[in-house]
Scaffold this active site. Sequence first.
Site, PDB file in Angstrom:
ATOM      1  N   CYS A   2      50.587  25.350  48.370  1.00 34.61           N
ATOM      2  CA  CYS A   2      50.537  24.654  49.651  1.00 34.61           C
ATOM      3  C   CYS A   2      51.744  25.095  50.476  1.00 34.61           C
ATOM      4  O   CYS A   2      52.616  25.800  49.996  1.00 34.61           O
ATOM      5  CB  CYS A   2      50.600  23.155  49.436  1.00 34.61           C
ATOM      6  N   ARG A  27      48.887  30.334  52.467  1.00 36.55           N
ATOM      7  CA  ARG A  27      49.169  29.734  51.159  1.00 36.55           C
ATOM      8  C   ARG A  27      48.130  28.702  50.749  1.00 36.55           C
ATOM      9  O   ARG A  27      47.949  28.412  49.570  1.00 36.55           O
ATOM     10  CB  ARG A  27      50.547  29.073  51.171  1.00 36.55           C
ATOM     11  N   TRP A  75      46.222  23.353  49.569  1.00 37.45           N
ATOM     12  CA  TRP A  75      45.284  24.086  48.742  1.00 37.45           C
ATOM     13  C   TRP A  75      45.052  23.209  47.521  1.00 37.45           C
ATOM     14  O   TRP A  75      45.950  22.990  46.715  1.00 37.45           O
ATOM     15  CB  TRP A  75      45.909  25.428  48.376  1.00 37.45           C
ATOM     16  N   ASN A  99      54.755  19.690  47.818  1.00 36.15           N
ATOM     17  CA  ASN A  99      54.207  20.872  47.134  1.00 36.15           C
ATOM     18  C   ASN A  99      54.569  20.741  45.663  1.00 36.15           C
ATOM     19  O   ASN A  99      55.685  20.324  45.347  1.00 36.15           O
ATOM     20  CB  ASN A  99      54.880  22.164  47.608  1.00 36.15           C
ATOM     21  N   GLY A 100      53.679  21.158  44.786  1.00 36.34           N
ATOM     22  CA  GLY A 100      53.996  21.132  43.359  1.00 36.34           C
ATOM     23  C   GLY A 100      53.093  20.156  42.631  1.00 36.34           C
ATOM     24  O   GLY A 100      52.002  19.820  43.105  1.00 36.34           O
ATOM     25  N   GLU A 480      39.682  49.657  35.239  1.00 41.49           N
ATOM     26  CA  GLU A 480      40.474  49.008  36.289  1.00 41.49           C
ATOM     27  C   GLU A 480      41.792  49.775  36.504  1.00 41.49           C
ATOM     28  O   GLU A 480      42.218  49.969  37.640  1.00 41.49           O
ATOM     29  CB  GLU A 480      40.721  47.538  35.908  1.00 41.49           C
ATOM     30  N   LYS A 484      42.854  51.418  40.040  1.00 40.11           N
ATOM     31  CA  LYS A 484      44.123  51.090  40.713  1.00 40.11           C
ATOM     32  C   LYS A 484      44.850  52.368  41.080  1.00 40.11           C
ATOM     33  O   LYS A 484      45.321  52.526  42.188  1.00 40.11           O
ATOM     34  CB  LYS A 484      45.048  50.269  39.786  1.00 40.11           C
ATOM     35  N   GLU A 487      43.030  54.567  43.887  1.00 43.71           N
ATOM     36  CA  GLU A 487      42.960  54.075  45.269  1.00 43.71           C
ATOM     37  C   GLU A 487      44.307  54.093  45.981  1.00 43.71           C
ATOM     38  O   GLU A 487      44.346  54.233  47.194  1.00 43.71           O
ATOM     39  CB  GLU A 487      42.261  52.716  45.378  1.00 43.71           C
ATOM     40  N   HIS A 503      32.504  63.262  23.308  1.00 40.23           N
ATOM     41  CA  HIS A 503      31.156  63.615  23.758  1.00 40.23           C
ATOM     42  C   HIS A 503      31.191  64.398  25.067  1.00 40.23           C
ATOM     43  O   HIS A 503      30.210  64.409  25.812  1.00 40.23           O
ATOM     44  CB  HIS A 503      30.298  62.357  23.878  1.00 40.23           C
ATOM     45  N   LYS A 599      40.399  45.809  53.062  1.00 40.36           N
ATOM     46  CA  LYS A 599      40.515  44.713  52.099  1.00 40.36           C
ATOM     47  C   LYS A 599      39.165  44.064  51.835  1.00 40.36           C
ATOM     48  O   LYS A 599      38.860  43.683  50.714  1.00 40.36           O
ATOM     49  CB  LYS A 599      41.533  43.676  52.621  1.00 40.36           C
TER      50      LYS A 599
HETATM   51  O1  M6R Z   1      36.306  41.004  47.668  1.00 35.02           O
HETATM   52  P1  M6R Z   1      35.621  41.626  46.495  1.00 35.02           P
HETATM   53  O2  M6R Z   1      36.195  41.251  45.199  1.00 35.02           O
HETATM   54  O3  M6R Z   1      34.129  41.413  46.531  1.00 35.02           O
HETATM   55  O4  M6R Z   1      35.852  43.191  46.698  1.00 35.02           O
HETATM   56  C1  M6R Z   1      35.247  44.122  45.877  1.00 35.02           C
HETATM   57  C2  M6R Z   1      35.910  45.482  46.004  1.00 35.02           C
HETATM   58  O5  M6R Z   1      35.776  45.969  47.310  1.00 35.02           O
HETATM   59  C3  M6R Z   1      37.396  45.428  45.639  1.00 35.02           C
HETATM   60  O6  M6R Z   1      37.599  44.914  44.365  1.00 35.02           O
HETATM   61  C4  M6R Z   1      38.020  46.839  45.706  1.00 35.02           C
HETATM   62  O7  M6R Z   1      37.490  47.631  44.715  1.00 35.02           O
HETATM   63  C5  M6R Z   1      39.541  46.760  45.603  1.00 35.02           C
HETATM   64  N1  M6R Z   1      40.147  47.568  46.588  1.00 35.02           N
HETATM   65  C6  M6R Z   1      40.054  47.151  44.279  1.00 35.02           C
HETATM   66  O8  M6R Z   1      41.441  47.146  44.209  1.00 35.02           O
END
Ligand code: M6R
Length: 604
Positions: A2, A27, A75, A99-100, A480, A484, A487, A503, A599
């Site tokens: 919060c 937040r 929140w 908060n908390g 994953e 990371k 990207e 394989h 994003k």
């Molecule tokens: O908002 P979402 O979790 O649905 O987004 C899915 C992907 O676009 C997202 O995870 C993307 O792969 C990220 N940039 C990964 O770091």
Amino acid sequence: MCGIVGYLGRKNTKKILLNGLKELEYRGYDSAGIAVLSHGEFSSFKAVGKLVNLEAKTKGFVTNKFAIGIGHTRWATHGKPTELNAHPHAGHNSYVVHNGIIENYAQLKKELLHEGVVFLSQTDSEVIVHQFEKNLQYSTNAFKAFKKTISEIKGAYAILLITKSEDKKIFFAKNGSPMLVGINEENEKYFASSDTPLIGQCSEVNYFEDGDYGYITPNELIIYDKNANKREPHFTKLSTNKLSAQKDGYRFFMEKEIYEQSSVIIDTLLGRLSEDRIIFDELDKNFFDGINEIKLCACGTSYHSALTASYMFERYSKIKTSVEVASEFRYRSPIMSKNMLFVVISQSGETADTLETLKMAKKAGLKTLAICNVDNSSMVRIADTFILTRAGIEKGVASTKAFATQVTVFWMLSLQVAQIKKSLSSKEIQKQIKYLRAIPASVHVEDALHEKIKRLSKRYLNGHGFFFIGRDIFFPLALEGALKLKEISYLHAEGYPSGEMKHGPIALADPELFTIALLPQHLLYEKAKSNVEELSARDSTICAISPLEFDKADDFIQTKEHGHYMLEFFEMMVVVQLLSLEISIRLGNDVDMPRNLAKSVTVE
Ligand code: M6R
């Protein structure tokens, strides 16, 4: 999660509080409120949802003379996001924002109820104002009552309280939740739970220490420390750069978000664990009735967390589970049977492909569940039921804390289904609950670990590619890790199941091929180790991540020993996140805004 603001001065108090809350809205954003005390009269406003709703409610409210005021953006933790649960909470003559978590609120509330106090909210925070007013009846002044109240509450808090009995004072206390006070030459005082609302308003700020409490008036700032000794404030100059202040000293939001994982996972677990049970208030008691299959659909990082979920649902809940990339699922005429639970996973709740699969499942009459980080997002609104992951706003395009909280939710959910279907003994569930409680510690970033990864990253800037490899649930973590890295570094990386290398992919092995090997102690260690040895024999450059010494690697990152492989998973997750971060920083990339990415992907 919060945000708190406070103001004492002669300017437009309403505007100052609302502007401050706007800076903190990231937040918490399920409700907000303010209370202003001017010339002995209180005015208070609350609204559910975004801050614009509160702004609309306060439209006709004018504050143009001396006033004190407090505000809060919430929140939800204890109690649903409703107006009654929004802060500030009122007593007869006082208001509080907090908060908390007040750990002993249930006991205090019981005693207050017994004495006839009426509670309006389901929150833990409301006890503070009632306890204060109770103490005020037996105290010679408001500060004594406040001090007593602080000594009676246990837990984490940042508190601001205002009361009619002293209408030129704001009382404050801090323990475990951040709070600071700022001053300027116009003799105004500003409070906030982080520095951004104060930038441009104050020249100097004092960050409170845990255990500090006291009050401000137009002419004084009185602080007592945790041992009840009066202490002088330590004022420091306030930065004028909002963006760097929001990053709390970290170089990138991604780095900050990696460090935040421990505290957001605490939020994710909050209220959802007892000694021997998993509790998701969000799910109706009969939610899993008639379900004999689970389908998980998502994109990117959320798809990887869905993959981890499939291992846990089959292993613990003994329920058939399949996972689909949302963009594929949409166009391949999938078979959807009525006994299937359809689960979408998304940080944003707005990803177009995932959203579309949810609509398809609804249309086919399936029961639907959204695991999501953003309340009121499209997926949350459309799904029959939703579970919020509580990671807070994630600003870095590369998802980190959202993934961590998604996996945490799935571990809990798979145990809850196991509990319902009796596929695990209650003893085993109890044991795993203990491990769940250990996740926050497992993702805590140790300085030594981060330093080691920083140093080691310089060896991994060239070459012709990376393989991240792991077995079982460490395979989705390998995927994953590779996502990371690619990207944000723009280097080629792939995730592979360790056992699959021979394989085909092993043909690429040479010193310029970097293998990042996940070698947990408690899951198929010997099998995974021999796969890595095969790569080592072909002279691939290997960085092994394991709690057990491994002498066939060029680099070795030693993780801690844990009692459960999922805790190893969480610690290794931090390692691969930091490795990607450090390689990308060395390459000079904008980690938070990598090229070609957004994003939230709201287009197909
Ligand atoms: O908002 P979402 O979790 O649905 O987004 C899915 C992907 O676009 C997202 O995870 C993307 O792969 C990220 N940039 C990964 O770091």
